[in-house]
Design a protein around this motif. Structure first.
Motif, mmCIF file in Angstrom:
data_model
loop_
_atom_site.group_PDB
_atom_site.id
_atom_site.type_symbol
_atom_site.label_atom_id
_atom_site.label_comp_id
_atom_site.label_asym_id
_atom_site.label_seq_id
_atom_site.Cartn_x
_atom_site.Cartn_y
_atom_site.Cartn_z
ATOM 1 N N ASN A 15 43.347 -15.521 -7.877
ATOM 2 C CA ASN A 15 42.182 -14.537 -8.566
ATOM 3 C C ASN A 15 41.915 -15.003 -9.967
ATOM 4 O OD1 ASN A 15 42.684 -12.883 -6.461
ATOM 5 N ND2 ASN A 15 43.817 -11.239 -7.486
ATOM 6 N N ALA A 16 42.174 -16.119 -10.154
ATOM 7 C CA ALA A 16 41.892 -16.798 -11.553
ATOM 8 C C ALA A 16 40.551 -16.604 -11.954
ATOM 9 C CB ALA A 16 42.502 -18.059 -11.833
ATOM 10 N N THR A 17 40.111 -16.195 -13.170
ATOM 11 C CA THR A 17 38.633 -16.150 -13.561
ATOM 12 C C THR A 17 38.490 -16.727 -14.810
ATOM 13 O OG1 THR A 17 38.935 -14.105 -14.971
ATOM 14 C CG2 THR A 17 38.654 -13.710 -12.653
ATOM 15 N N VAL A 18 37.153 -16.886 -15.426
ATOM 16 C CA VAL A 18 37.258 -17.747 -16.576
ATOM 17 C C VAL A 18 37.835 -16.784 -17.818
ATOM 18 C CG1 VAL A 18 35.223 -18.952 -16.468
ATOM 19 C CG2 VAL A 18 34.913 -16.646 -17.154
ATOM 20 N N LEU A 19 37.866 -15.566 -17.851
ATOM 21 C CA LEU A 19 38.712 -14.845 -18.692
ATOM 22 C C LEU A 19 40.200 -14.852 -18.795
ATOM 23 C CD1 LEU A 19 36.550 -11.465 -18.681
ATOM 24 C CD2 LEU A 19 36.541 -13.055 -20.486
ATOM 25 N N SER A 20 40.669 -14.839 -17.422
ATOM 26 C CA SER A 20 42.124 -14.925 -17.386
ATOM 27 C C SER A 20 42.421 -16.553 -17.417
ATOM 28 C CB SER A 20 42.686 -14.616 -15.813
ATOM 29 O OG SER A 20 42.254 -15.495 -14.865
ATOM 30 N N ASP A 21 41.736 -17.314 -17.306
ATOM 31 C CA ASP A 21 41.920 -18.894 -17.658
ATOM 32 C C ASP A 21 42.126 -19.295 -19.212
ATOM 33 O OD1 ASP A 21 41.939 -19.487 -15.052
ATOM 34 O OD2 ASP A 21 39.875 -20.673 -15.208
ATOM 35 N N GLY A 22 41.290 -18.500 -19.951
ATOM 36 C CA GLY A 22 41.146 -18.747 -21.453
ATOM 37 C C GLY A 22 42.404 -18.221 -22.013
ATOM 38 N N ILE A 23 42.748 -16.890 -21.496
ATOM 39 C CA ILE A 23 44.082 -16.264 -22.088
ATOM 40 C C ILE A 23 45.284 -17.064 -21.595
ATOM 41 C CG2 ILE A 23 45.390 -14.191 -22.098
ATOM 42 C CD1 ILE A 23 43.083 -13.688 -23.568
ATOM 43 N N ALA A 24 45.446 -17.424 -20.383
ATOM 44 C CA ALA A 24 46.679 -17.835 -19.631
ATOM 45 C C ALA A 24 46.780 -19.454 -20.173
ATOM 46 C CB ALA A 24 46.415 -17.955 -18.189
ATOM 47 N N SER A 25 45.725 -20.168 -20.387
ATOM 48 C CA SER A 25 45.747 -21.549 -21.117
ATOM 49 C C SER A 25 46.172 -21.363 -22.613
ATOM 50 C CB SER A 25 44.637 -22.186 -21.018
ATOM 51 O OG SER A 25 43.665 -21.494 -21.397
ATOM 52 N N LEU A 26 45.927 -20.463 -23.454
ATOM 53 C CA LEU A 26 46.629 -20.430 -24.650
ATOM 54 C C LEU A 26 47.725 -19.752 -24.616
ATOM 55 C CD1 LEU A 26 43.625 -18.015 -26.726
ATOM 56 C CD2 LEU A 26 44.201 -20.517 -27.127
ATOM 57 N N GLY A 27 48.134 -19.075 -23.856
ATOM 58 C CA GLY A 27 49.391 -18.576 -23.643
ATOM 59 C C GLY A 27 50.434 -19.987 -23.399
ATOM 60 N N ALA A 28 50.082 -20.666 -22.394
ATOM 61 C CA ALA A 28 50.778 -21.799 -21.930
ATOM 62 C C ALA A 28 51.047 -22.783 -23.029
ATOM 63 C CB ALA A 28 50.118 -22.467 -20.715
#
Ligand SMILES: NC(=O)c1ccc[n+]([C@@H]2O[C@H](COP(=O)([O-])OP(=O)(O)OC[C@H]3O[C@@H](n4cnc5c(N)ncnc54)[C@H](O)[C@@H]3O)[C@@H](O)[C@H]2O)c1
Ligand SMILES: [Zn+2]
Length: 384
Positions: free
Chosen positions: A207-220
């Motif tokens: 279900n990853a989207t560009v929005l979740s990718d941006g946030i998840a990669s910053l968190g990681a």
């Protein structure tokens, strides 16, 4: 490009000395009575006293409830619901880890209704928020302050269960770095690995989207770069702050895309063997990523490009291996067990674990790899 959507708490403050924002929020309410919701560990830590002092100084009336147990059962939350229903309040201020925040979110949905927490497990769609919620996290893990989930243990099934409702998004979040100063090193580490698993699972989710990718990669990135410095030096407040923020990003990412197989396989370990959530995720993290690798190597590689740009010359396969090795290295360096030996899990429990994990379809449906029964069984066997 597919459409994307992101839900977030209404207002978020990050920094220090943030209680003025809480005061401003309560000042706008008609009923200024507050339920201050926390647990006994937090009471002992001294983190609740400044809030009480602030309320007393500013004539804000409050009742305090601190009997919630870590990783509570729905029955325990139902008992607290009955207790706090006797109070008159319009705002819950919850200060604590995921256990406290999740219980507060659940109570906010059914307060003064005929519904119980058990009813929410059966059907969370018929409720709407009954009071305002202010969430103040004190661990570096769950990101519950940003999610639409609350997790309870269902003791009769020996499993944990996620109740999901958009109505759980809080009105105000205070990310105050002083609240993670007192966090014991071991809880800091396991909760941060939980947050890292949120980010990596969300990034590799179907279900990853560009929005979740941006946030998840910053968190990681925040967590990969800061977990070991924070573990090795308890006074490194910059590293702890980065983890607090990373955990929040992890929560936003969960709401945007959702966790996958690490969490699905972790729930029966928490439900039956009462292994702390961050610890059970940490034990499974590397093994699940290895089994998932054929279907997520490209995603792990693009996360690697963002978090570890110096590894750019590696192939996709090498970058995926590098990320999995990094995860294993972190779990080892922060001294979380890497197997289930000390938790009393026996080979006789294997069928229960596999059956129970395979029922976590809410999470497994997001896993890019459709895990077979044999693969799930092998993952558990590899950590026994
Ligand atoms: N809602 C979500 O989206 C979500 C996501 C992940 C996990 N969870 C759930 O959250 C729960 C775990 O939460 P957690 O890992 O934050 O731990 P926790 O809330 O269970 O707290 C663990 C212990 O740490 C103590 N503690 C917390 N902060 C402290 C501090 N700053 N100083 C001293 N002691 C402190 C608590 O008193 C408690 O004894 C599990 O039930 C898990 O399933 C929820
Ligand atoms: Zn989690």
């Amino acid at each position: 490009m597919d459409n994307a959507f992101l839900k977030m708490p209404n207002r978020i403050y990050l920094g220090e000395n943030l209680l003025g924002h809480l005061g401003d929020f309560i000042a706008k309410k008609e009923n200024k009575n507050v339920l201050l919701f926390t647990d006994n560990g937090l009471m002992k830590s001294g983190l609740v006293q400044p809030i009480e002092d602030y309320f007393n100084k500013n004539n804000i009336s409050y009742e305090i409830e601190s009997e919630i147990k870590p990783e509570p059962t729905y029955i325990q939350v139902d008992e607290l619901l009955k207790k706090v229903s006797k109070f008159d309040f319009d705002t819950i201020v919850a200060i604590g880890g995921g256990s406290v925040m999740d219980a507060a979110k659940l109570i906010s949905l059914v307060l003064h209704t005929d519904y119980s927490i058990k009813d929410l497990i059966d059907d969370p769609t018929k409720v709407s928020k009954r009071c305002s919620t202010v969430l103040i996290p004190t661990t570096t893990g769950t990101g519950s302050e940003a999610t639409i989930n609350a997790i309870v243990t269902i003791p009769e099934k020996d499993v944990k269960f996620g109740i999901v409702s958009d109505e759980m998004l809080p009105d105000l979040v205070l990310l105050d770095v002083n609240n993670v100063k007192t966090l014991p090193k071991s809880i800091m580490a396991s909760s941060a690995v939980d947050a890292l698993s949120h980010c990596v699972e969300c990034y590799t989710s179907k279900n990853a989207t560009v929005l979740s990718d941006g946030i998840a990669s910053l968190g990681a990135k925040n967590i990969f770069e800061n977990i070991i410095p924070a573990y090795e030096d308890a006074d490194n407040m910059d590293a702890r702050k980065a983890l607090l923020l990373g955990a929040f990003y992890g929560g936003v990412a969960i709401t945007a895309s959702g966790t996958t197989a690490v969490h699905a396989l972790s729930y029966p370990l928490g439900g039956k063997f009462h292994i702390a959530h961050g610890v059970s995720n940490a034990i499974l993290f590397k093994q699940v990523m290895e089994v998932n690798k054929p279907d997520i190597a490209d995603r792990l590689a693009s996360l690697c490009d963002f978090v570890f740009p110096s590894e750019g010359s590696k192939s996709v396969d090498e970058k995926a291996d590098f990320m999995i090795a990094k995860i294993a290295e972190i779990v080892k360096k922060v001294e979380i067990p890497t197997d289930l030996k000390k938790f009393g899990v026996k080979s006789d429990d294997l069928d229960f674990l596999v059956d129970s994990a395979l029922q976590q379809t809410r999470l497994l449906d997001h896993n890019r790899r459709k895990l077979t029964r044999e693969e799930v069984e092998n993952i558990y066997k590899s950590v026994m």
